[in-house]
Design an enzyme around this catalytic site. Structure first.
Site, PDB file in Angstrom:
ATOM      1  N   ASP A 173      -5.696  -0.072   8.454  1.00  0.00           N
ATOM      2  CA  ASP A 173      -5.389  -0.129   7.014  1.00  0.00           C
ATOM      3  C   ASP A 173      -5.955  -1.363   6.322  1.00  0.00           C
ATOM      4  O   ASP A 173      -5.829  -1.508   5.111  1.00  0.00           O
ATOM      5  CB  ASP A 173      -3.864  -0.143   6.803  1.00  0.00           C
ATOM      6  CG  ASP A 173      -3.272   1.256   6.839  1.00  0.00           C
ATOM      7  OD1 ASP A 173      -4.028   2.222   6.632  1.00  0.00           O
ATOM      8  OD2 ASP A 173      -2.052   1.367   7.061  1.00  0.00           O
ATOM      9  N   LYS A 187       0.864  -1.185   0.000  1.00  0.00           N
ATOM     10  CA  LYS A 187       0.000   0.000   0.000  1.00  0.00           C
ATOM     11  C   LYS A 187       0.899   1.234   0.000  1.00  0.00           C
ATOM     12  O   LYS A 187       1.910   1.278   0.707  1.00  0.00           O
ATOM     13  CB  LYS A 187      -0.862  -0.055   1.257  1.00  0.00           C
ATOM     14  CG  LYS A 187      -1.596   1.208   1.617  1.00  0.00           C
ATOM     15  CD  LYS A 187      -1.589   1.462   3.118  1.00  0.00           C
ATOM     16  CE  LYS A 187      -0.243   1.929   3.601  1.00  0.00           C
ATOM     17  NZ  LYS A 187      -0.205   2.485   4.965  1.00  0.00           N
TER      18      LYS A 187
HETATM   19  O1  C5P Z   1      -4.977   0.029  13.547  1.00  0.00           O
HETATM   20  P1  C5P Z   1      -3.493  -0.207  13.491  1.00  0.00           P
HETATM   21  O2  C5P Z   1      -3.089  -1.450  14.212  1.00  0.00           O
HETATM   22  O3  C5P Z   1      -2.951  -0.107  12.124  1.00  0.00           O
HETATM   23  O4  C5P Z   1      -2.863   1.019  14.274  1.00  0.00           O
HETATM   24  C1  C5P Z   1      -1.711   0.932  15.057  1.00  0.00           C
HETATM   25  C2  C5P Z   1      -1.633   2.142  15.973  1.00  0.00           C
HETATM   26  O5  C5P Z   1      -1.373   3.306  15.193  1.00  0.00           O
HETATM   27  C3  C5P Z   1      -2.879   2.467  16.753  1.00  0.00           C
HETATM   28  O6  C5P Z   1      -2.937   1.754  17.965  1.00  0.00           O
HETATM   29  C4  C5P Z   1      -2.729   3.960  16.989  1.00  0.00           C
HETATM   30  O7  C5P Z   1      -1.814   4.204  18.034  1.00  0.00           O
HETATM   31  C5  C5P Z   1      -2.059   4.425  15.710  1.00  0.00           C
HETATM   32  N1  C5P Z   1      -3.054   4.897  14.730  1.00  0.00           N
HETATM   33  C6  C5P Z   1      -3.667   6.114  14.926  1.00  0.00           C
HETATM   34  N2  C5P Z   1      -4.593   6.551  14.014  1.00  0.00           N
HETATM   35  C7  C5P Z   1      -4.901   5.813  12.926  1.00  0.00           C
HETATM   36  C8  C5P Z   1      -4.255   4.575  12.696  1.00  0.00           C
HETATM   37  C9  C5P Z   1      -3.331   4.142  13.635  1.00  0.00           C
HETATM   38  O8  C5P Z   1      -3.402   6.805  15.893  1.00  0.00           O
HETATM   39  N3  C5P Z   1      -5.799   6.268  12.070  1.00  0.00           N
END
Ligand code: C5P
Length: 299
Positions: free
Chosen positions: A141, A14
């Site tokens: 994502d 991505k």
């Molecule tokens: O959802 P994912 O596991 O990809 O996200 C990892 C971390 O990245 C989340 O726990 C958060 O701290 C941060 N994050 C965020 N805002 C987003 C995506 C991720 O703050 N839109």
């Protein structure tokens, strides 16, 4: 009786062509505005029928990847089995060709490919809305990776709107061999939030796309550079490449990309950057607005 055939799905990298952080929710997640596309380079997830759930990992980035319960492929398989009320039997093989924790959504792409593979293998009839919700539960994502088409991503990654058609363009992807933790990069981000910056124009060529993108940015770059100054070196190495139209970080880093008008220029830039930085992971790849038609590279 014939053994039911296994299935293999591609998990393409991505690319956030731009990424603005527009706000922060009370639960700590950030609100984003991003144009997400894909690159013609991928992991693959293969699923064979089996009684128990197992995962084998091969490929250049297999060493160092944890295959514990936190692994995105296993999490996706378990979540889908629970939603489909089926037992999670499958022998899964992940071919890891993308560097982990690198801003290219590899883990998210692997999870999305696992969902697609197991829906097929288990012959599940899951409502698209249920699948999208399940994907979001696996990571911000994952929904965009499940869709596999260039979109403007909003919300925390759960809102998607069709993006204008992207012109033919090529990328050089460069990772300096370090992992950056997404939560740490978000936590290190400071300063004002950016406005959303979607556009309607259909860029005629890669140069026009680069001009549009130059008026936008990746709002996580300063945070990533503060945690890993080598990201700045990667960006300037790409910037100095002949024929380069744009140099930018993707996601929360540390992978950065260069944008090029033609495949030869991208290949030459990749060769030159790779020669000067033998420890870096450097790959040329096509920019893809529709990754669903990409063939799987490698098994
Ligand atoms: O959802 P994912 O596991 O990809 O996200 C990892 C971390 O990245 C989340 O726990 C958060 O701290 C941060 N994050 C965020 N805002 C987003 C995506 C991720 O703050 N839109």
């Amino acid at each position: 009786m014939n053994e039911p055939a296994g299935v293999t799905f591609s998990a393409p990298a991505k690319i956030n062509l731009y990424l603005h952080v527009t706000g922060k929710r009370d639960d700590g997640y950030h609100l984003l505005d991003s144009l997400v596309a894909f690159a013609g380079i991928n992991d693959t997830v293969a699923a064979q029928p089996a009684t128990n759930l197992t995962l084998g990992v091969t490929g250049p980035f297999a060493p160092g990847l944890t295959v514990g319960p936190d692994n995105m492929v296993l999490r996706a398989a378990r979540a889908l089995a629970a939603a489909g009320v089926t037992s999670p039997g499958a022998a899964l093989t992940l071919t890891k060709r993308l560097p982990p924790a690198s801003g290219m959504g590899g883990g998210s792409a692997d999870a999305a490919a696992t969902l697609k593979a197991l829906v097929r293998l288990w012959d599940l009839h899951v409502e698209p809305a249920t699948l999208a919700e399940l994907a979001l539960g696996l990571g911000a994502d994952v929904p965009v990776c499940l869709r596999g088409q260039a979109v403007f991503m909003g919300g925390i990654g759960d809102e998607m709107a069709a993006a204008p058609a992207l012109p033919p363009a090529w990328l050089v992807l460069v990772n300096p061999g370090i992992c950056l933790s997404t939560p740490e990069v978000f936590a290190a981000r400071g300063g004002d939030f950016s406005a959303a910056a979607r556009f309607d124009a259909i860029p005629a060529d890669a140069r026009e796309l680069a001009d549009i993108l130059k008026a936008r940015r990746n709002g996580l770059t300063p945070a990533a550079v503060s945690l890993a100054p080598v990201v700045g070196e990667v960006l300037s190495a790409i910037e100095q490449s002949e024929g380069g139209l744009l140099s930018r970080m993707t996601g929360s880093g540390a992978t950065c990309f260069g944008l090029f008008s033609d495949a030869d220029a991208a290949a030459r830039a990749a060769l030159s950057i790779g020669e000067s930085h033998p420890g870096w992971w450097v790959k040329p790849a096509s920019l893809e607005g529709d990754a669903t038609r990409l063939p799987s590279l490698g098994r």
